[in-house]
Design an enzyme around this catalytic site. Structure first.
Site, PDB file in Angstrom:
ATOM      1  CD  GLU A  77     -25.300  14.935 -15.003  1.00  0.00           C
ATOM      2  OE1 GLU A  77     -24.911  14.505 -16.101  1.00  0.00           O
ATOM      3  OE2 GLU A  77     -24.675  14.768 -13.933  1.00  0.00           O
TER       4      GLU A  77
ATOM      5  CB  VAL B 155     -26.974  13.685  -5.684  1.00  0.00           C
ATOM      6  CG1 VAL B 155     -27.382  14.232  -7.036  1.00  0.00           C
ATOM      7  CG2 VAL B 155     -26.776  12.189  -5.726  1.00  0.00           C
TER       8      VAL B 155
ATOM      9  CD  GLU C  29      -2.525   1.721   0.216  1.00  0.00           C
ATOM     10  OE1 GLU C  29      -2.345   2.863  -0.250  1.00  0.00           O
ATOM     11  OE2 GLU C  29      -3.326   0.894  -0.274  1.00  0.00           O
ATOM     12  CE  LYS C  30      -1.540   5.333  -4.673  1.00  0.00           C
ATOM     13  NZ  LYS C  30      -2.169   6.408  -3.913  1.00  0.00           N
TER      14      LYS C  30
ATOM     15  CG  HIS D 298     -47.142  -5.305  10.765  1.00  0.00           C
ATOM     16  ND1 HIS D 298     -47.319  -4.358   9.779  1.00  0.00           N
ATOM     17  CD2 HIS D 298     -47.961  -4.948  11.796  1.00  0.00           C
ATOM     18  CE1 HIS D 298     -48.215  -3.482  10.187  1.00  0.00           C
ATOM     19  NE2 HIS D 298     -48.619  -3.802  11.410  1.00  0.00           N
TER      20      HIS D 298
END
Length: 509
Positions: free
Chosen positions: A243, A226, A71-72, A487
């Site tokens: 957009e 958005v 991982e850099k 429910h």
């Protein structure tokens, strides 16, 4: 070659382990540090520790492979955990709470407050705390599963070799049987507009603004546009999204859902200029930005002035300096790495997953690819149905979908039927006073098989997973309609929409 354990013990005696705190209750990650003349032997080397990379590395280790993950960046987790999915969800959630408290929502529920103040620094602190815990959690999982973490910029220097260049210029060579590229994506720049992450920002800068801008313009009304636009709109900014397309929500969204989604966001105060293109942006002496726009088809120019300009026109695969050209691996016209159904490149032991290959740029898609790719290395079956990969927009209300939209079914000439159910008729949504939106189910006319599910409303991101399961296992609308749903729950709306699709009528609407 030295054995893995021998290298490990040798380095331990020489004091080359550097314990790095990662903020998870005192636990430590133990990256392996060696000199360049002491290569590490590995079965699988993963380049990148985002959702695809770290999951693949853990799965590989669980399957018995000696695994290295390069991982850099200083922290694990990639864009998603550090400057993407995770911090944005913290701000989306907290800005929604603020919006409820600051508006009339709380008062309508009998919760009276004399004063509501925004402490933006505290909100950002909570976001950072969540990020730190989760990135630290990956470090702990690496340690627990014996994945070796090498911090550096990974480059493939041979078909069985990766070299990681560290921040101090030192290098670490990994001799490996298999290489998995999971380097993710980066922000797509807008031609002629320079992002400074101060007043002209990408999604990264938008997650760390120092104050709420008075006016914000967002280039792009897709998922990221958005989401981040709604964060700052809820916190008090006047936000306008520009957009090029004629709808909000990006690619794949059902047009009926998109129109209703736009209506709800506009009711909240979010402004949109659709079928409109940005032609340029100029920073003025007072620090404000003039954004030049015109109709997408051409026409009269207009200028919108804002304090912050957010550029959200998409992302592109990150493949810089990976060494692909030297290996003869060519990218496709969109900058992606071509792979077969087992995620192999033209060099069979070099694989690629996630945002660098074809398909939607989604964290969960990358995770799935990482797991099944590694299982394939171990001789297992490789299967993924991209039609069953869900998409979610984490605004309020949320939008989620999986499978085909009405527009896609029409284009493909598939005969279908539609079942809809509004949250306004759902008892839990009524008690929560959160009734905007609906569930829309698309079923095959001849077989009743579920072809697509589109949800606009509270909890859509959770509900869509039931739809994904149904699609994956070929369920019919009747199958779902005959499953008992608790429910009162929001998920009853999903059942009712399937009732409407299968039998022509729902019960409660």
């Amino acid at each position: 070659m030295q054995s893995w354990s021998r290298v490990y013990c040798s380095l331990a005696k020489r004091g080359h382990f550097n314990r790095i705190s990662h903020g998870l209750q005192g636990l430590s990650a133990v990256p392996l540090r060696t000199y360049a003349d002491q290569p590490i032997d590995a079965d699988v080397t993963v380049i990148g520790s985002g959702p695809g990379g770290y999951v693949a590395a853990i799965k590989a280790a669980q399957l018995g492979f000696k695994t290295v993950c390069i991982e850099k960046n200083e922290t694990l987790g990639g864009t998603c955990l550090n400057v993407g999915c995770i911090p944005s969800k913290a701000l989306l959630n907290n800005s929604h709470y603020y919006h409820m408290a600051h508006g009339k929502d709380f008062a309508s529920r009998g919760i009276e407050m004399s004063e509501v103040r925004l402490n933006l620094d505290k909100m950002m602190e909570q976001k950072s705390t969540a990020v730190k815990a989760l990135t630290g959690g990956i470090a702990h999982l690496f340690k627990q599963n014996k994945v070796v973490h090498v911090n550096g910029y990974g480059k493939i220097t041979g078909k069985n070799q990766v070299t990681a260049t560290k921040a101090d210029g030192g290098t670490q060579v990994i001799d490996t049987k298999n290489i998995l590229i999971a380097t993710g994506s980066e922000v797509t720049p807008f031609p002629g507009i320079t992002i400074d992450e101060d007043t002209i920002v990408s999604s990264t800068g938008a997650l760390s603004l120092k104050k709420v801008p008075e006016k914000m313009v967002v280039i792009g009304a897709g998922v990221i546009g958005v989401e981040l636009g709604s964060v700052w709109q809820r916190l008090g900014a006047d936000v306008t999204a520009v957009e090029f397309l004629g709808h909000v929500g990006g690619v794949g969204i059902d047009m009926e859902i998109s129109k209703n989604f736009q209506r709800i966001l506009q009711k909240q105060g979010f402004k949109f200029k659709l079928n409109t293109k940005v032609t340029g942006a100029t920073k003025k002496s007072d620090g404000k930005i003039d954004v030049s726009i015109e109709a997408a088809s051409g026409g009269k120019a207009e200028v919108i002035t804002c304090d912050v300009l957010l550029v959200c026109i998409g992302r592109r695969p990150f493949t810089k300096n990976l060494g692909l050209e030297e290996l003869g691996i060519e990218l496709d016209p969109r900058g992606r790495i071509p792979v077969n159904t087992r995620f192999q490149t033209k060099i069979p032991n070099i694989y690629a997953i996630g945002d660098v290959v074809a398909g939607p740029m989604l964290a969960h898609k990358a995770e799935d690819e990482g797991i099944i790719c590694v299982e394939g290395m171990a001789g297992g079956a490789v299967h993924i149905d991209y039609n069953c990969v869900p998409s979610v927009i984490y605004t309020h209300p949320e939008v989620a979908w999986v499978g085909k939209s009405e527009e896609q079914l029409k284009e493909e000439g598939i005969e279908y039927k539609v079942g809809k159910f509004p949250f306004a008729a759902n008892s839990r949504a009524k008690t929560n006073a959160d009734t905007d939106g609906m569930v829309k189910i698309l079923g095959q006319k001849s077989t009743d098989r579920v072809l697509g599910a589109h949800i606009l409303g509270p909890g859509a991101g959770e509900m869509v997973n039931e739809a994904a399961l149904a699609l994956e296992y070929g369920a019919s609308c009747e199958d779902i309609a005959r499953v008992c749903h608790a429910h009162p729950t929001l998920s009853e709306a999903f059942r009712e929409a399937n009732l409407a699709a299968s039998f022509g009528k729902s019960i409660n609407f």
